[in-house]
Design a protein around this motif. Structure first.
Motif, short mmCIF file in Angstrom:
data_model
loop_
_atom_site.label_atom_id
_atom_site.label_comp_id
_atom_site.label_asym_id
_atom_site.label_seq_id
_atom_site.Cartn_x
_atom_site.Cartn_y
_atom_site.Cartn_z
N GLY A 73 0.81 -1.22 0.00
CA GLY A 73 0.00 0.00 0.00
C GLY A 73 0.84 1.27 0.00
N ILE A 74 0.25 2.35 -0.51
CA ILE A 74 1.01 3.61 -0.61
C ILE A 74 1.21 4.26 0.76
CG2 ILE A 74 0.44 4.17 -3.00
CD1 ILE A 74 -1.83 5.91 -1.90
N THR A 85 0.94 1.37 -6.49
CA THR A 85 0.81 2.34 -7.57
C THR A 85 0.86 1.61 -8.91
OG1 THR A 85 3.15 2.72 -7.18
CG2 THR A 85 1.65 4.44 -6.46
N ALA A 86 1.67 0.55 -8.96
CA ALA A 86 1.74 -0.24 -10.19
C ALA A 86 0.52 -1.17 -10.31
CB ALA A 86 3.02 -1.07 -10.21
N GLY A 112 -6.18 2.23 0.11
CA GLY A 112 -5.18 2.78 -0.80
C GLY A 112 -5.30 2.21 -2.20
N LEU A 113 -5.41 0.89 -2.29
CA LEU A 113 -5.48 0.26 -3.61
C LEU A 113 -6.81 0.59 -4.29
CD1 LEU A 113 -4.32 -1.53 -5.79
CD2 LEU A 113 -5.09 -3.54 -4.52
N ALA A 114 -7.90 0.61 -3.51
CA ALA A 114 -9.21 0.93 -4.09
C ALA A 114 -9.21 2.33 -4.68
CB ALA A 114 -10.29 0.79 -3.03
N GLN A 115 -8.63 3.27 -3.94
CA GLN A 115 -8.61 4.65 -4.43
C GLN A 115 -7.69 4.81 -5.63
OE1 GLN A 115 -7.69 6.65 -0.75
NE2 GLN A 115 -9.86 6.85 -0.18
N LEU A 116 -6.56 4.10 -5.60
CA LEU A 116 -5.66 4.15 -6.76
C LEU A 116 -6.35 3.58 -7.99
CD1 LEU A 116 -2.27 2.96 -5.27
CD2 LEU A 116 -2.62 5.04 -6.59
N PHE A 117 -7.06 2.46 -7.77
CA PHE A 117 -7.78 1.84 -8.89
C PHE A 117 -8.83 2.80 -9.43
CE2 PHE A 117 -11.68 -0.20 -10.30
CZ PHE A 117 -11.21 -0.91 -11.40
#
Lengths: 444, 310
Positions: free
Chosen positions: A169-170, A187-188, A217-222
């Motif tokens: 996670g970021i 992020t990747a 974090g991943l949900a928002q990045l996605f």
């Protein structure tokens, strides 16, 4: 006369203090070069020869006796199933390293102190503090981003090196800190998932995710990446450690219904073992959620979700909804084969994906300590990125970026299938970091 | 055409009835033990977990069917509950301990039970996350959107059946009357010739049976782990407190809590964007309000014709 006597006493005290300070500040050292030969197997057998140059400090200090590696690895909570398998990866590395140390007659051995971080930030902090109190300077773990971010301030303050084998996670991606992470950051993965799902023709995605540093974090990045491509993503973040997630699945079903539950609608689930199994169990019974395709990230590629560990109906549900996902792909090499064989031989089971990273994390930790020549967090922190950049382990090359995370990775694309051997995660393609494009192995 | 929200609320109601029945069964066990022995038993959560695991072992390791597994779960936990009393609570009671001592001791018993199970489960592959091998079959699908399955019917029926059986026990049998008498005034009950030790044992067994059945339903309904009962602790105490620690009040309060919890969080999410993370807050708010304004419980027992013997 008395004055002369005092002067002599002071001179003797001064000599003793000087000798002590001098020996600590400038230890007597010897340099030795050792060649370690490892036979690795797999499809073909090869011999890997590594030359390790160690600086063995003199008797005043340096690497002597037992050197503890902290293993802050959760074996309960959300990691109750996979955590122990990752822990075994790290322990295997320590055992192997000690065999090498023994074979070269080194005057020190690595030991490990394990603390269960419980897959929660607060329990991770308590576990980490116990390791710090025990004098540990280098820690492999924690696993989750929420745990890793929680221990980061303590690590920075007390100069304890933290090497997470699975945090992505970021929230734990900061430059010049004491935290290093073996897998690539989300992020990747956020980009990989967005381009994968949008590229397959889905424009509306309901995202159900853990409301912790990793899931959120991943949900928002996605969402950010998916909406950049032109899609719509609605997030449903849920609190972790609840007894049941029926209300969340009900809400998810409503979102999918509102999207139309058509050919352009999909679900992305970002969960761990316990919560994921609960959600999938409810979803398998939901007539609306059965109509759309499901996707998941690295955390969903776990045996917990497939029979025999999960009910047959859940396995069939995942096949029916063509459950597809991403996980950082491992650049296979002879060390990968060696690790898989050694792991199976030592523990009697096959390693799970993040056990590979735990193995590499422990190896890098020990190599860095040896290279630093002393068991000191600050010294290890300085040398670790250099060691990692010259290290090829079970997961491949470990070049780190400015945040101390793996700098790059391609992502394997997997899908749940049912074969004669049972339910499996089948590798169906790869998302290339360099081109940001998906390469399919066959028509899926 | 029925709007999507109507289906969502309908589903929340049936899920709430299921969860509420579980809260009621678990809360009832807490209540009965508290009323008779004055033990606010935090270890009750672990009894539920043991019920889930006992049912799983019965089905997977011994190859039993669902009904025998439920019976095994209830009996095993009844034994665990009785052992807890014989080994910990009864000796404390004989030494004149207060309810506060019992409460602290119950936390200790709970920790021992939970981590013992965790240690065993961690050493046996496949036992850290368990679920009964039989998946609940679907009874009906409403409007193509809401599935009603066996557990949705089983849990409320079990709660109702248990309540009816205990009603008969309390009102029609000498033992039940002795239990009520002991709950009201243990000293007077003893002077009156009631075998309070026997009453105490039966109470713990009933509490254990209810926890075991709850655990069975949980492992049939969702995936369980060594912490599953602990995660329900807040809700079972909320049911008992909202029911004023009365037998029937707890049952009704548990079901209300389940339905209100599900429906309120769904509507709050739909209209206000509130996440489901606030669901436990509903139980906490209800508990605080009840303790502040109606410490005797929100259910008027008298109005139900089941006057409490004070």
């Amino acid at each position: 006369m008395a004055l002369a006597k005092e002067a002599i006493v002071l001179a003797i005290i001064g000599i003793i203090i000087g000798a002590v300070v001098g020996s600590v500040a400038f230890p007597r050292t010897t340099v030795s070069t050792t060649t370690v030969t490892t036979t690795v197997g797999g499809g073909a057998t090869a011999t890997v020869t590594t030359t390790v140059t160690t600086t063995a400090p003199g008797a005043a200090g340096g690497l002597q006796g037992e050197i503890p590696i902290g293993l802050a690895i959760a074996v309960s909570g959300g990691y109750a199933v996979d955590g122990p398998k990752r822990l075994k990866g790290a322990i295997l590395a320590i055992e192997e390293f000690n065999q090498y140390l023994e074979s070269v007659g080194a005057p020190f051995r690595f030991t490990y102190l394990h603390e269960d971080t419980g897959a929660r930030a607060e329990t991770a902090v308590a576990a980490f503090n116990r390791l710090v109190s025990a004098g540990v300077q280098v820690v492999v773990g924690p696993l989750a981003t929420s745990e890793t971010a929680a221990v980061m301030p303590i690590a920075n303050e007390k100069h304890i090196v933290v090497i997470s084998p699975s945090s992505t996670g970021i929230a734990a991606a900061y430059p010049n800190d004491y935290v290093f992470r073996m897998p690539p950051p989300d992020t990747a993965q956020g980009v990989a998932l967005a381009s994968l799902i949008y590229g397959m023709g889905y424009t509306k995605v309901a995202v159900i995710a853990r409301d912790d540093d990793y899931g959120r974090g991943l949900a928002q990045l996605f969402q950010q990446e998916f909406e950049k491509l032109g899609g719509t993503a609605e997030l449903l973040l849920y609190q972790i450690n609840q007894p049941d997630y029926a209300a969340e699945v009900n809400q998810l079903s409503t979102i999918v219904s509102n999207f139309g539950a058509d050919q352009q609608t999909a679900v992305l689930i970002i969960a761990f073992d316990t919560d994921g199994a609960n959600i999938l169990g409810h979803a398998a019974k939901d007539p609306v959620l059965r109509q759309v395709r499901w996707f998941g990230p690295d955390s969903m590629k776990r045996a917990t979700f497939l029979p025999p560990e999960a009910p047959e109906e859940v396995g069939q549900f995942l096949v029916d909804v063509q459950f597809t996902g991403t996980i950082a792909s491992i650049a296979r090499n002879p060390i990968t084969d060696h690790f898989e064989q050694a792991y199976k031989q030592r523990w009697g089971i096959d390693p799970t994906p993040y056990a590979y990273y735990a193995y590499d994390a422990a190896w890098i930790a020990m190599l860095s300590i040896v290279a630093a020549g002393k068991y000191d967090g600050a010294a290890v922190k300085e040398i670790l990125p250099t060691i990692a950049s010259h290290f090829i382990g079970a997961t491949g090359h470990k070049l780190l970026n400015e945040n101390g995370d793996a700098a790059f990775a391609d992502y394997e694309i997997w899908q749940v299938v049912k074969t004669a051997e049972g339910y499996q995660f089948k590798s169906i393609g790869v998302w290339h970091f360099s081109t940001q494009q998906v390469e399919w192995f066959e028509e899926s | 055409m029925v709007p999507t929200l109507a289906y969502t609320v309908f589903r929340a109601i049936i899920d709430g009835l299921l969860e509420g029945s579980l809260y009621a069964l678990m809360g009832f066990g807490l209540t009965i033990v508290f009323r008779v022995t004055r033990v606010a038993n935090f270890a009750h959560a672990e009894y539920v977990t043991y019920g889930a695991y006992a049912a799983y072992v019965a089905m997977v390791a011994w190859g039993l069917g669902l009904v025998p597994a439920a019976i095994v779960a209830a009996l095993v936990v009844a034994g665990v509950a009785l052992a807890s009393d014989e080994l910990v609570f009864k000796p404390l009671w004989r030494r004149g301990s207060t309810p506060l001592h019992f409460l602290v001791a119950s936390i200790g018993v709970g920790l021992v039970l939970r981590f013992s199970l965790q240690a065993v489960a961690a050493s046996v592959p496949g036992y850290l996350n368990i679920r009964l091998p039989e998946f609940p079959s679907t009874l009906a699908i409403i409007g193509g959107k809401v599935a009603i399955n066996v557990v949705h019917a089983l849990a409320p029926l079990l709660a109702l059946g248990t309540t009816a059986a205990l009603h008969v026990l309390f009102t029609r049998t000498k033992l039940g009357k002795a239990m009520r008498a002991t709950a009201s005034n243990p000293t007077l009950a003893r002077i009156s010739g009631i075998n309070v030790i026997m009453v105490r044992r039966v109470t713990w067994i009933i509490g254990g049976l209810l926890a075991g059945l709850s655990g069975f339903i949980i492992s049939y309904y969702i995936q369980a782990n060594p912490e599953v009962g602990w995660n329900f602790l807040l809700w079972m105490f909320a049911a008992a407190i909202a029911g004023g620690f009365t037998f029937y009040g707890t049952i009704i309060a548990g079901i209300i809590l389940g339905v209100v919890g599900q429906v309120a969080i769904i509507l709050a999410g739909y209209y206000l964007g509130v996440t489901t993370a606030y669901k436990p807050a509903i139980a906490l708010v209800i508990m605080v309000l009840v303790l502040l304004f109606r410490p005797e419980g929100i259910i008027r027992i008298q109005s139900l014709g089941l006057r409490r013997r004070a």
